[in-house]
Design a protein around this motif. Structure first.
Motif, PDB file in Angstrom:
ATOM      1  N   SER A  32      14.294 -59.912  89.240  1.00  0.00           N
ATOM      2  CA  SER A  32      15.131 -58.908  88.706  1.00  0.00           C
ATOM      3  C   SER A  32      14.697 -58.315  87.584  1.00  0.00           C
ATOM      4  O   SER A  32      13.997 -58.571  86.887  1.00  0.00           O
ATOM      5  CB  SER A  32      16.531 -59.652  88.501  1.00  0.00           C
ATOM      6  OG  SER A  32      16.294 -60.544  87.426  1.00  0.00           O
TER       7      SER A  32
ATOM      8  N   ARG B  78      16.096 -54.798  84.585  1.00  0.00           N
ATOM      9  CA  ARG B  78      17.028 -53.824  83.976  1.00  0.00           C
ATOM     10  C   ARG B  78      16.511 -52.619  84.318  1.00  0.00           C
ATOM     11  O   ARG B  78      15.300 -52.194  83.730  1.00  0.00           O
ATOM     12  CB  ARG B  78      17.463 -54.151  82.521  1.00  0.00           C
ATOM     13  CG  ARG B  78      18.293 -55.601  82.521  1.00  0.00           C
ATOM     14  CD  ARG B  78      18.809 -55.684  81.310  1.00  0.00           C
ATOM     15  NE  ARG B  78      17.879 -56.497  80.428  1.00  0.00           N
ATOM     16  CZ  ARG B  78      17.910 -57.090  79.257  1.00  0.00           C
ATOM     17  NH1 ARG B  78      19.202 -56.904  78.943  1.00  0.00           N
ATOM     18  NH2 ARG B  78      16.847 -57.507  78.784  1.00  0.00           N
ATOM     19  N   HIS B  79      17.302 -51.491  84.506  1.00  0.00           N
ATOM     20  CA  HIS B  79      16.977 -50.037  84.498  1.00  0.00           C
ATOM     21  C   HIS B  79      17.795 -49.304  83.663  1.00  0.00           C
ATOM     22  O   HIS B  79      18.993 -49.814  83.232  1.00  0.00           O
ATOM     23  CB  HIS B  79      16.524 -49.439  85.779  1.00  0.00           C
ATOM     24  CG  HIS B  79      15.591 -50.150  86.342  1.00  0.00           C
ATOM     25  ND1 HIS B  79      14.399 -49.751  86.396  1.00  0.00           N
ATOM     26  CD2 HIS B  79      15.606 -51.110  87.308  1.00  0.00           C
ATOM     27  CE1 HIS B  79      13.524 -50.389  87.245  1.00  0.00           C
ATOM     28  NE2 HIS B  79      14.369 -51.542  87.618  1.00  0.00           N
TER      29      HIS B  79
ATOM     30  N   ASP C 165      21.079 -52.492  87.421  1.00  0.00           N
ATOM     31  CA  ASP C 165      20.191 -53.581  87.520  1.00  0.00           C
ATOM     32  C   ASP C 165      19.794 -53.870  88.970  1.00  0.00           C
ATOM     33  O   ASP C 165      20.442 -53.318  89.745  1.00  0.00           O
ATOM     34  CB  ASP C 165      21.059 -54.709  87.032  1.00  0.00           C
ATOM     35  CG  ASP C 165      21.504 -54.805  85.470  1.00  0.00           C
ATOM     36  OD1 ASP C 165      21.053 -53.962  84.828  1.00  0.00           O
ATOM     37  OD2 ASP C 165      22.348 -55.638  85.200  1.00  0.00           O
ATOM     38  N   ARG C 166      18.450 -54.477  89.044  1.00  0.00           N
ATOM     39  CA  ARG C 166      17.896 -54.462  90.224  1.00  0.00           C
ATOM     40  C   ARG C 166      17.418 -55.801  90.638  1.00  0.00           C
ATOM     41  O   ARG C 166      17.058 -56.433  89.797  1.00  0.00           O
ATOM     42  CB  ARG C 166      16.471 -53.360  90.261  1.00  0.00           C
ATOM     43  CG  ARG C 166      15.753 -53.533  91.621  1.00  0.00           C
ATOM     44  CD  ARG C 166      14.831 -52.468  91.649  1.00  0.00           C
ATOM     45  NE  ARG C 166      15.323 -51.291  92.060  1.00  0.00           N
ATOM     46  CZ  ARG C 166      14.696 -49.944  92.091  1.00  0.00           C
ATOM     47  NH1 ARG C 166      13.096 -50.027  92.139  1.00  0.00           N
ATOM     48  NH2 ARG C 166      15.388 -49.129  92.656  1.00  0.00           N
TER      49      ARG C 166
ATOM     50  N   TYR D 253      22.431 -59.235  81.940  1.00  0.00           N
ATOM     51  CA  TYR D 253      21.807 -57.849  82.060  1.00  0.00           C
ATOM     52  C   TYR D 253      23.259 -57.026  81.919  1.00  0.00           C
ATOM     53  O   TYR D 253      24.290 -57.828  81.723  1.00  0.00           O
ATOM     54  CB  TYR D 253      21.305 -57.371  83.370  1.00  0.00           C
ATOM     55  CG  TYR D 253      20.000 -58.270  83.607  1.00  0.00           C
ATOM     56  CD1 TYR D 253      19.166 -58.946  82.713  1.00  0.00           C
ATOM     57  CD2 TYR D 253      19.064 -58.003  84.883  1.00  0.00           C
ATOM     58  CE1 TYR D 253      17.952 -59.521  82.803  1.00  0.00           C
ATOM     59  CE2 TYR D 253      18.035 -58.489  85.335  1.00  0.00           C
ATOM     60  CZ  TYR D 253      17.413 -59.054  84.159  1.00  0.00           C
ATOM     61  OH  TYR D 253      16.231 -59.729  84.444  1.00  0.00           O
ATOM     62  N   THR D 254      23.212 -55.931  81.784  1.00  0.00           N
ATOM     63  CA  THR D 254      24.067 -54.829  81.716  1.00  0.00           C
ATOM     64  C   THR D 254      25.275 -55.050  82.813  1.00  0.00           C
ATOM     65  O   THR D 254      26.462 -55.374  82.596  1.00  0.00           O
ATOM     66  CB  THR D 254      23.919 -53.404  81.679  1.00  0.00           C
ATOM     67  OG1 THR D 254      22.764 -53.337  80.790  1.00  0.00           O
ATOM     68  CG2 THR D 254      25.204 -52.578  81.615  1.00  0.00           C
ATOM     69  N   THR D 255      24.713 -55.417  84.159  1.00  0.00           N
ATOM     70  CA  THR D 255      25.743 -55.603  85.167  1.00  0.00           C
ATOM     71  C   THR D 255      25.523 -57.329  85.761  1.00  0.00           C
ATOM     72  O   THR D 255      26.456 -57.750  86.063  1.00  0.00           O
ATOM     73  CB  THR D 255      25.376 -54.606  86.382  1.00  0.00           C
ATOM     74  OG1 THR D 255      25.630 -53.329  85.887  1.00  0.00           O
ATOM     75  CG2 THR D 255      26.018 -54.925  87.586  1.00  0.00           C
TER      76      THR D 255
ATOM     77  N   THR E 144      28.383 -60.383  89.192  1.00  0.00           N
ATOM     78  CA  THR E 144      28.032 -59.121  88.473  1.00  0.00           C
ATOM     79  C   THR E 144      29.360 -58.886  87.527  1.00  0.00           C
ATOM     80  O   THR E 144      30.293 -59.716  87.929  1.00  0.00           O
ATOM     81  CB  THR E 144      28.265 -57.992  89.225  1.00  0.00           C
ATOM     82  OG1 THR E 144      29.458 -57.844  90.119  1.00  0.00           O
ATOM     83  CG2 THR E 144      26.777 -57.854  90.074  1.00  0.00           C
TER      84      THR E 144
ATOM     85  N   ASP F 114      20.332 -52.333  94.170  1.00  0.00           N
ATOM     86  CA  ASP F 114      20.570 -51.992  92.974  1.00  0.00           C
ATOM     87  C   ASP F 114      22.205 -51.871  92.895  1.00  0.00           C
ATOM     88  O   ASP F 114      22.813 -51.722  94.008  1.00  0.00           O
ATOM     89  CB  ASP F 114      20.027 -50.454  92.894  1.00  0.00           C
ATOM     90  CG  ASP F 114      18.568 -50.381  92.757  1.00  0.00           C
ATOM     91  OD1 ASP F 114      17.944 -51.294  92.574  1.00  0.00           O
ATOM     92  OD2 ASP F 114      18.029 -49.233  93.318  1.00  0.00           O
TER      93      ASP F 114
ATOM     94  N   HIS G 296      25.610 -49.710  86.653  1.00  0.00           N
ATOM     95  CA  HIS G 296      25.998 -50.045  85.048  1.00  0.00           C
ATOM     96  C   HIS G 296      27.548 -49.734  85.130  1.00  0.00           C
ATOM     97  O   HIS G 296      28.515 -50.319  84.447  1.00  0.00           O
ATOM     98  CB  HIS G 296      25.368 -49.684  83.903  1.00  0.00           C
ATOM     99  CG  HIS G 296      23.909 -50.429  83.901  1.00  0.00           C
ATOM    100  ND1 HIS G 296      23.128 -49.925  83.078  1.00  0.00           N
ATOM    101  CD2 HIS G 296      23.283 -51.355  84.590  1.00  0.00           C
ATOM    102  CE1 HIS G 296      21.799 -50.630  83.056  1.00  0.00           C
ATOM    103  NE2 HIS G 296      21.966 -51.472  84.280  1.00  0.00           N
TER     104      HIS G 296
END
Length: 124
Positions: free
Chosen positions: A6, A8-9, A13-14, A74-76, A96, A119, A122
């Motif tokens: 996993s 973060r972008h 999030d991926r 993460y963000t999500t 999530t 994916d 956010h």
């Protein structure tokens, strides 16, 4: 299924699922609760929504559903949950922060393998 990764972008999030061969049949959908494959036992999570990913591929290792919970923060993504492997199918869950837009696609490689990519945005 060989590995889960996993990251973060900037806008999403991926989750990447590495497969031993060509991309297998798969599904990803939001569900009200995550359950272990085969057992049907509910696995509690901390996020506001649950994304269930089912891949038509056996896992190289098997764990008791819910025994492997990785907190991501993460963000999500909130948690990555192992839901088990049974009769050639493997199920994982993503907790999530909310039911946000997502996309799922497969990529070839490396080598004879492939990757399933999930994916989750956010924001809406």
């Amino acid at each position: 299924m060989e590995n889960l990764r996993s990251g973060r972008h900037l806008c999403f999030d991926r989750l990447v699922i590495d497969l031993a061969g060509p991309a297998a049949s798969h599904s990803a959908r939001y569900v009200s609760e995550l359950t272990g494959i085969g057992s049907g036992l509910q696995v509690d999570t901390t996020g506001g929504a649950n994304l269930e990913i089912l891949v038509q591929a056996p896992a190289t290792e098997d764990f008791k559903p819910g025994a492997e919970v990785k907190t991501l923060g993460y963000t999500t993504f909130r948690q990555l949950v192992w839901l088990g492997s049974f009769e050639g199918q493997t199920k994982v869950g993503l907790s999530t922060r909310a039911q946000l837009p997502m996309r799922v696609f497969a990529l070839p490689g490396p080598g004879d393998g492939s990757r399933l990519v999930i994916d989750v945005a956010h924001h809406w």
